[in-house]
Design a protein around this motif. Sequence first.
Motif, PDB file in Angstrom:
ATOM      1  N   LEU A   1       0.835  -1.192   0.000  1.00  0.00           N
ATOM      2  CA  LEU A   1       0.000   0.000   0.000  1.00  0.00           C
ATOM      3  C   LEU A   1       0.875   1.249   0.000  1.00  0.00           C
ATOM      4  O   LEU A   1       1.986   1.251   0.546  1.00  0.00           O
ATOM      5  CB  LEU A   1      -0.903   0.014   1.233  1.00  0.00           C
ATOM      6  N   PRO A   2       0.392   2.325  -0.598  1.00  0.00           N
ATOM      7  CA  PRO A   2       1.157   3.577  -0.590  1.00  0.00           C
ATOM      8  C   PRO A   2       1.431   4.062   0.825  1.00  0.00           C
ATOM      9  O   PRO A   2       0.611   3.880   1.725  1.00  0.00           O
ATOM     10  CB  PRO A   2       0.234   4.550  -1.340  1.00  0.00           C
ATOM     11  N   LEU A   3       2.578   4.676   1.003  1.00  0.00           N
ATOM     12  CA  LEU A   3       2.993   5.207   2.299  1.00  0.00           C
ATOM     13  C   LEU A   3       2.857   6.719   2.348  1.00  0.00           C
ATOM     14  O   LEU A   3       2.888   7.397   1.314  1.00  0.00           O
ATOM     15  CB  LEU A   3       4.453   4.845   2.573  1.00  0.00           C
ATOM     16  N   THR A   4       2.727   7.227   3.566  1.00  0.00           N
ATOM     17  CA  THR A   4       2.764   8.672   3.805  1.00  0.00           C
ATOM     18  C   THR A   4       4.019   8.993   4.599  1.00  0.00           C
ATOM     19  O   THR A   4       4.279   8.377   5.637  1.00  0.00           O
ATOM     20  CB  THR A   4       1.530   9.133   4.599  1.00  0.00           C
ATOM     21  N   LEU A   5       4.805   9.922   4.099  1.00  0.00           N
ATOM     22  CA  LEU A   5       5.981  10.398   4.825  1.00  0.00           C
ATOM     23  C   LEU A   5       5.574  11.602   5.659  1.00  0.00           C
ATOM     24  O   LEU A   5       5.055  12.588   5.119  1.00  0.00           O
ATOM     25  CB  LEU A   5       7.090  10.782   3.842  1.00  0.00           C
ATOM     26  N   ILE A   6       5.780  11.526   6.968  1.00  0.00           N
ATOM     27  CA  ILE A   6       5.566  12.674   7.854  1.00  0.00           C
ATOM     28  C   ILE A   6       6.914  13.355   8.033  1.00  0.00           C
ATOM     29  O   ILE A   6       7.807  12.825   8.689  1.00  0.00           O
ATOM     30  CB  ILE A   6       5.005  12.243   9.230  1.00  0.00           C
ATOM     31  N   LEU A   7       7.070  14.503   7.409  1.00  0.00           N
ATOM     32  CA  LEU A   7       8.336  15.245   7.467  1.00  0.00           C
ATOM     33  C   LEU A   7       8.186  16.334   8.520  1.00  0.00           C
ATOM     34  O   LEU A   7       7.539  17.357   8.285  1.00  0.00           O
ATOM     35  CB  LEU A   7       8.643  15.839   6.089  1.00  0.00           C
TER      36      LEU A   7
ATOM     37  N   TRP B   1      -9.509  10.954   5.585  1.00  0.00           N
ATOM     38  CA  TRP B   1      -9.873  11.321   4.218  1.00  0.00           C
ATOM     39  C   TRP B   1      -8.744  12.066   3.524  1.00  0.00           C
ATOM     40  O   TRP B   1      -8.403  11.770   2.378  1.00  0.00           O
ATOM     41  CB  TRP B   1     -11.136  12.177   4.222  1.00  0.00           C
ATOM     42  N   VAL B   2      -8.155  13.055   4.199  1.00  0.00           N
ATOM     43  CA  VAL B   2      -7.078  13.835   3.588  1.00  0.00           C
ATOM     44  C   VAL B   2      -5.886  12.941   3.265  1.00  0.00           C
ATOM     45  O   VAL B   2      -5.306  13.018   2.174  1.00  0.00           O
ATOM     46  CB  VAL B   2      -6.663  15.004   4.507  1.00  0.00           C
ATOM     47  N   ALA B   3      -5.512  12.069   4.214  1.00  0.00           N
ATOM     48  CA  ALA B   3      -4.360  11.191   3.991  1.00  0.00           C
ATOM     49  C   ALA B   3      -4.601  10.259   2.816  1.00  0.00           C
ATOM     50  O   ALA B   3      -3.727  10.080   1.959  1.00  0.00           O
ATOM     51  CB  ALA B   3      -4.059  10.392   5.254  1.00  0.00           C
ATOM     52  N   ASN B   4      -5.791   9.669   2.743  1.00  0.00           N
ATOM     53  CA  ASN B   4      -6.077   8.731   1.659  1.00  0.00           C
ATOM     54  C   ASN B   4      -6.263   9.447   0.332  1.00  0.00           C
ATOM     55  O   ASN B   4      -5.860   8.940  -0.723  1.00  0.00           O
ATOM     56  CB  ASN B   4      -7.305   7.888   1.995  1.00  0.00           C
ATOM     57  N   ALA B   5      -6.889  10.637   0.350  1.00  0.00           N
ATOM     58  CA  ALA B   5      -7.040  11.398  -0.891  1.00  0.00           C
ATOM     59  C   ALA B   5      -5.674  11.749  -1.465  1.00  0.00           C
ATOM     60  O   ALA B   5      -5.478  11.733  -2.683  1.00  0.00           O
ATOM     61  CB  ALA B   5      -7.857  12.668  -0.640  1.00  0.00           C
ATOM     62  N   ALA B   6      -4.722  12.056  -0.588  1.00  0.00           N
ATOM     63  CA  ALA B   6      -3.374  12.395  -1.041  1.00  0.00           C
ATOM     64  C   ALA B   6      -2.629  11.155  -1.550  1.00  0.00           C
ATOM     65  O   ALA B   6      -2.027  11.174  -2.620  1.00  0.00           O
ATOM     66  CB  ALA B   6      -2.585  13.050   0.092  1.00  0.00           C
ATOM     67  N   ARG B   7      -2.693  10.058  -0.798  1.00  0.00           N
ATOM     68  CA  ARG B   7      -1.948   8.855  -1.194  1.00  0.00           C
ATOM     69  C   ARG B   7      -2.467   8.225  -2.467  1.00  0.00           C
ATOM     70  O   ARG B   7      -1.722   7.633  -3.232  1.00  0.00           O
ATOM     71  CB  ARG B   7      -2.013   7.768  -0.131  1.00  0.00           C
TER      72      ARG B   7
ATOM     73  N   LYS C   1      10.091   3.857  -2.229  1.00  0.00           N
ATOM     74  CA  LYS C   1       9.413   3.857  -3.534  1.00  0.00           C
ATOM     75  C   LYS C   1       7.901   3.819  -3.386  1.00  0.00           C
ATOM     76  O   LYS C   1       7.171   4.083  -4.355  1.00  0.00           O
ATOM     77  CB  LYS C   1       9.878   2.667  -4.377  1.00  0.00           C
ATOM     78  N   MET C   2       7.391   3.528  -2.169  1.00  0.00           N
ATOM     79  CA  MET C   2       5.948   3.482  -1.933  1.00  0.00           C
ATOM     80  C   MET C   2       5.394   4.807  -1.418  1.00  0.00           C
ATOM     81  O   MET C   2       4.195   4.922  -1.168  1.00  0.00           O
ATOM     82  CB  MET C   2       5.607   2.362  -0.946  1.00  0.00           C
ATOM     83  N   ILE C   3       6.243   5.818  -1.227  1.00  0.00           N
ATOM     84  CA  ILE C   3       5.760   7.115  -0.743  1.00  0.00           C
ATOM     85  C   ILE C   3       4.923   7.790  -1.828  1.00  0.00           C
ATOM     86  O   ILE C   3       5.386   8.026  -2.940  1.00  0.00           O
ATOM     87  CB  ILE C   3       6.926   8.041  -0.335  1.00  0.00           C
ATOM     88  N   ARG C   4       3.679   8.098  -1.496  1.00  0.00           N
ATOM     89  CA  ARG C   4       2.791   8.787  -2.432  1.00  0.00           C
ATOM     90  C   ARG C   4       2.309  10.131  -1.874  1.00  0.00           C
ATOM     91  O   ARG C   4       1.723  10.929  -2.594  1.00  0.00           O
ATOM     92  CB  ARG C   4       1.562   7.924  -2.749  1.00  0.00           C
ATOM     93  N   ALA C   5       2.515  10.351  -0.559  1.00  0.00           N
ATOM     94  CA  ALA C   5       2.100  11.605   0.061  1.00  0.00           C
ATOM     95  C   ALA C   5       3.137  12.014   1.098  1.00  0.00           C
ATOM     96  O   ALA C   5       3.742  11.163   1.751  1.00  0.00           O
ATOM     97  CB  ALA C   5       0.728  11.468   0.714  1.00  0.00           C
ATOM     98  N   VAL C   6       3.339  13.321   1.217  1.00  0.00           N
ATOM     99  CA  VAL C   6       4.233  13.872   2.232  1.00  0.00           C
ATOM    100  C   VAL C   6       3.451  14.912   3.005  1.00  0.00           C
ATOM    101  O   VAL C   6       2.928  15.873   2.423  1.00  0.00           O
ATOM    102  CB  VAL C   6       5.490  14.511   1.600  1.00  0.00           C
ATOM    103  N   MET C   7       3.354  14.728   4.322  1.00  0.00           N
ATOM    104  CA  MET C   7       2.688  15.702   5.189  1.00  0.00           C
ATOM    105  C   MET C   7       3.764  16.412   6.001  1.00  0.00           C
ATOM    106  O   MET C   7       4.677  15.781   6.530  1.00  0.00           O
ATOM    107  CB  MET C   7       1.676  15.002   6.096  1.00  0.00           C
ATOM    108  N   PHE C   8       3.626  17.737   6.121  1.00  0.00           N
ATOM    109  CA  PHE C   8       4.643  18.518   6.812  1.00  0.00           C
ATOM    110  C   PHE C   8       3.997  19.725   7.472  1.00  0.00           C
ATOM    111  O   PHE C   8       2.947  20.208   7.019  1.00  0.00           O
ATOM    112  CB  PHE C   8       5.735  18.963   5.827  1.00  0.00           C
ATOM    113  N   PRO C   9       4.596  20.256   8.554  1.00  0.00           N
ATOM    114  CA  PRO C   9       4.037  21.446   9.205  1.00  0.00           C
ATOM    115  C   PRO C   9       4.209  22.669   8.321  1.00  0.00           C
ATOM    116  O   PRO C   9       5.205  22.804   7.609  1.00  0.00           O
ATOM    117  CB  PRO C   9       4.853  21.558  10.502  1.00  0.00           C
ATOM    118  N   GLU C  10       3.233  23.572   8.372  1.00  0.00           N
ATOM    119  CA  GLU C  10       3.277  24.761   7.513  1.00  0.00           C
ATOM    120  C   GLU C  10       4.514  25.613   7.760  1.00  0.00           C
ATOM    121  O   GLU C  10       4.958  26.346   6.866  1.00  0.00           O
ATOM    122  CB  GLU C  10       2.027  25.609   7.725  1.00  0.00           C
ATOM    123  N   SER C  11       5.092  25.515   8.957  1.00  0.00           N
ATOM    124  CA  SER C  11       6.255  26.332   9.294  1.00  0.00           C
ATOM    125  C   SER C  11       7.561  25.751   8.768  1.00  0.00           C
ATOM    126  O   SER C  11       8.614  26.385   8.886  1.00  0.00           O
ATOM    127  CB  SER C  11       6.350  26.479  10.816  1.00  0.00           C
TER     128      SER C  11
END
Length: 239
Positions: free
Chosen positions: A3-9, A118-124, A49-59
């Motif tokens: 499954l696609p992964l989300t990177l929390i940066l 929803w946001v995480a899955n919509a992004a991935r 190679k499975m990263i499809r979304a990256v979430m990061f703080p606005e700052s």
Amino acid sequence: SDLPLTLILDDEATGLGDVALRLLRLGVDVFYANDPDEAIVFCSQAEAKMIRAVMFPESLDVQVLGRVIPRLPIVSDDLAPSLVAVGELADEERNAELRKAGAERALRPPFDEGTLRWVANAARFEYEHDPKRRHQRAPTSLLARASWGLKRKDLVCSTLSAGGAFLETPSPLDIGSRIKLKLPLPSGTMTLKSVVANHASGPADLRPQGMGVTFLDPGEAERQALSAFVAQRMAEFTL
């Protein structure tokens, strides 16, 4: 997992550790990097190679994005990871800077578990879903009422589009069942004839337990009201 992964940066100043934990509890696979160096090391590993979304703080310094994102393995030209900025995002000058860096999605607090999922899955799954769906979907937390025959059932409508809805319930009706669905929208309550189109069984299905319904030939006024509601909701998740 394939499954696609989300990177929390993340960064030390803001901290998205809680978001990472909440996503894991929701069944969303993540890799949590608390600094750019850790993220860069991860980028050289096979799982990257499975990263499809990256979430990061606005700052987060956009230079950090510039260091990390280009190092992610390229699957194909049209599968660049979707970038999601998390925070208030009230400064338009800063938002323009983030958009220039490639971010298009936003997650503004406060947000509940359903919205986060929803946001995480919509992004991935952006690359997989968008070409297939006729109608744009938005997360909601509407208390809907389904009725069939003499029976009534109150349900949470957690996803809504101009063409259908997803209703959370541990006991979905049989596929093909016809119901009347009453939805309390800001523009007024509407009742829509609907048919049960699919089921979801939980985290492995990437949705809570429940059933997806398709609206049966809504009128023009109903379609316009649904489309306006969805557009307004989607604006909240766009940078």
